[in-house]
Design an enzyme around this catalytic site. Structure first.
Site, PDB file in Angstrom:
ATOM      1  N   HIS A  49       0.837  -1.202   0.000  1.00 46.06           N
ATOM      2  CA  HIS A  49       0.000   0.000   0.000  1.00 46.06           C
ATOM      3  C   HIS A  49       0.869   1.248   0.000  1.00 46.06           C
ATOM      4  O   HIS A  49       1.944   1.266   0.628  1.00 46.06           O
ATOM      5  CB  HIS A  49      -0.905   0.013   1.233  1.00 46.06           C
ATOM      6  CG  HIS A  49      -1.913  -1.090   1.226  1.00 46.06           C
ATOM      7  ND1 HIS A  49      -2.986  -1.099   0.361  1.00 46.06           N
ATOM      8  CD2 HIS A  49      -2.014  -2.226   1.965  1.00 46.06           C
ATOM      9  CE1 HIS A  49      -3.704  -2.197   0.575  1.00 46.06           C
ATOM     10  NE2 HIS A  49      -3.130  -2.897   1.538  1.00 46.06           N
ATOM     11  N   SER A 338       3.023  -4.390   3.892  1.00 45.98           N
ATOM     12  CA  SER A 338       3.685  -3.186   3.361  1.00 45.98           C
ATOM     13  C   SER A 338       4.643  -2.587   4.386  1.00 45.98           C
ATOM     14  O   SER A 338       5.662  -2.000   4.040  1.00 45.98           O
ATOM     15  CB  SER A 338       2.647  -2.117   3.020  1.00 45.98           C
ATOM     16  OG  SER A 338       1.501  -2.675   2.458  1.00 45.98           O
ATOM     17  N   CYS A 439       1.805 -32.377 -11.475  1.00 38.17           N
ATOM     18  CA  CYS A 439       3.181 -32.486 -10.956  1.00 38.17           C
ATOM     19  C   CYS A 439       3.293 -32.992  -9.518  1.00 38.17           C
ATOM     20  O   CYS A 439       4.380 -33.386  -9.090  1.00 38.17           O
ATOM     21  CB  CYS A 439       3.903 -31.145 -11.078  1.00 38.17           C
ATOM     22  SG  CYS A 439       3.164 -29.823 -10.115  1.00 38.17           S
TER      23      CYS A 439
END
Ligand SMILES: Cc1cc2nc3c(=O)[nH]c(=O)nc-3n(C[C@H](O)[C@H](O)[C@H](O)COP(=O)(O)OP(=O)(O)OC[C@H]3O[C@@H](n4cnc5c(N)ncnc54)[C@H](O)[C@@H]3O)c2cc1C
Length: 476
Positions: A49, A338, A439
């Site tokens: 952010h 953040s 996988c």
């Protein structure tokens, strides 16, 4: 006896450990799960952010703005994917005053590169937006990152610089003894240390209570998401937020650093700190509310859904404090990802202020190379590596083009992958359109071979998450 023990190996504990591993201290990270990055760090919006959202003067605002400034350097050092794609808080004409208020708050928080844009510019930037939207706050510094990659890399870099990691250690009690603490796990192991950093996320209030601090509480708030195929990854280029409510930043639509499209999160307060189930009601909310922002998302291309739990603190702000040799981090909800680099820097300052850290190591190395890199190399570089080691010529995950060589690296580098989800988070093997359908058996076989364990002992994410119960045919 450790100098510092960090409790919790999420992005906050990981970034703090990395910061502290610069110093000549005996450092340990303890984690209750079988791998790092298994809490909120594993399931969130992955947005760096810009910092316009938090209340002016709050710790959230200060840490967010500083963290977002630091993120490009930190992700470069740690080889973690980061993209400065910018963000838009979009609004209808009736919401213009709110968009302007967010702009004003962002400027007061010290966010650079903010401006309000009008309808024509908005729709030129993002043609798939709801045509009724009339204005937006453009934040040029908004970005996206891979949150679990960041935490894994931070813990790995701390370990490369001497930190120890103890997994499957659930802190059950803490006893003060002399100048330090004994930390005791639910299965009776003890770790002694001089300083504690409590970065236990949703459980930071429980761990704080073990040190005699009952000042705050943390409750879970669910956030559900849908992740849409890479075919739709260019549907928007910016992160699109709607104007926020008191429950959160609303439902966003964003590209991810790996090229998918992410829609979410919902926001529902619950009691159970372990309930990460996805629900029909959650999907309904995502379908209907995302239409406020964009038109025509191909929800039929959804490849998976998931739910993360926000650690909502009782004070409304990040709680970061030091008392009696314990650093406590509580209520680290959004924008915690953040803010992680800035929180780590702040905690380093708190411990340094007490003289807990001593000298900086002469051989500290901030650089780490991730296990997932091969697809980004040139053909010449790939051929050079394959000539030396044929395992890089064998693609295991076709969707994400992950080689056996990378999976082997992920198992042996710090912190090594021990289960199928661990390989997935480190290499993206199994993250693609088929979600590991093709996988997974090969990944299990590679894990069994490299860790020297039986095929049926390889789990999905540790703790009894059995994949294979036994052989159905013959011995091999
Ligand atoms: C839905 C949602 C969306 C979000 N979106 C964003 C966003 O876009 N941008 C942003 O900046 N932030 C966002 N956040 C916030 C961000 O994800 C968090 O702030 C961040 O991940 C918190 O990291 P953490 O290390 O504190 O917690 P966690 O990742 O939860 O780590 C805490 C760790 O402590 C361990 N632990 C707990 N108790 C014990 C114990 N007793 N013993 C040992 N170990 C223990 C846990 O197992 C866990 O691994 C979002 C969060 C959610 C849930």
């Amino acid at each position: 006896m450790f100098d510092v023990v960090v409790i919790g190996a999420g992005v906050i504990g990981g970034m703090i450990a990395r910061e502290l591993s610069k110093y000549n201290v005996k450092l340990c990270i303890i984690e209750k799960e079988s791998d790092v990055a298994m809490g909120a760090t594993r399931a969130n919006s992955a947005i760096v952010h810009a910092g316009f959202d938090a209340k002016v003067g709050s710790m959230k605002a200060k840490m967010n703005v500083r963290g977002s400034e630091m993120m490009p350097r930190i992700t470069k050092e740690l080889g973690v994917k980061y993209k400065n794609n910018g963000s838009l808080v979009v609004g209808f004409e009736s919401e213009r005053a709110e968009v302007e208020a967010i702009y004003k708050r962002g400027v007061e928080n010290g966010v650079k590169g903010l401006r309000i844009i009008e309808k024509d510019e908005l729709h030129a930037l993002e043609p798939n937006l709801n045509p009724e939207l009339s204005c937006a706050l453009l934040a040029e510094t908004g970005a996206i990152v891979c949150p679990y990659e960041l935490a894994i890399a931070a813990v790995g870099n701390a370990m490369d610089n001497g930190a120890e990691l103890i997994l499957d250690f659930e802190v059950a009690s803490i006893e003060k003894n002399g100048d330090g603490y004994s930390i005791i796990s639910s299965n009776g192991q003890t770790v002694n240390c001089r300083y504690i950093v409590n970065a236990a996320g949703l459980y930071s209030d429980d761990v704080a209570a073990m040190t005699g601090d009952g000042d705050f509480s943390v409750h879970p708030r669910r956030g559900e998401y849908m992740l849409i195929d890479k075919e739709c990854g260019n549907f928007v280029s910016h992160t699109i937020f709607h104007t926020p409510t008191k429950m959160g930043k609303g439902i966003l639509v964003s590209p991810t650093v790996d090229g998918n499209l992410l829609v979410g999160p919902t926001a529902v307060d619950i009691e159970d700190k372990t309930d990460t189930s996805t629900t029909r009601e959650g999907f309904d909310t995502l379908f209907t509310r995302s239409l406020d922002n964009v038109s025509g998302i191909s929800f039929n291309k959804t490849i998976t859904s998931f739910c993360g739990l926000r650690a909502v603190g009782s004070t409304g702000d990040f709680i970061i404090k030091m008392n009696d040799r314990v650093v406590t981090l509580g209520g680290i909800e959004s924008p915690g990802l953040s803010s992680a680099p800035a929180i780590a820097e702040y905690v380093e300052g708190l411990l340094n202020g007490e003289g807990a850290l001593g000298d900086v190591k002469k051989d500290y190395d901030p650089i780490r190379r991730p296990a997932h890199y091969f697809t980004e190399l040139s053909d010449e570089e790939k051929n050079e590596i394959i000539k030396k080691d044929g395992r890089y010529g064998r693609i295991v995950c076709r969707c994400e083009r992950v080689t056996e060589g990378e999976i082997v690296e992920a198992i042996h580098q710090n912190p090594g992958a021990r289960d199928v989800d661990g390989v997935k988070r480190r290499t993206r093997g199994g993250m693609g359109r088929c979600q590991g359908g093709f996988c997974s058996p090969t990944v299990v076989a590679i894990l069994a071979r490299e860790l020297g364990v039986a095929f049926e002992d390889v789990t999905k994410f540790g703790k009894g998450s059995v994949i294979n119960y036994g052989k159905t045919k013959g011995e091999d």
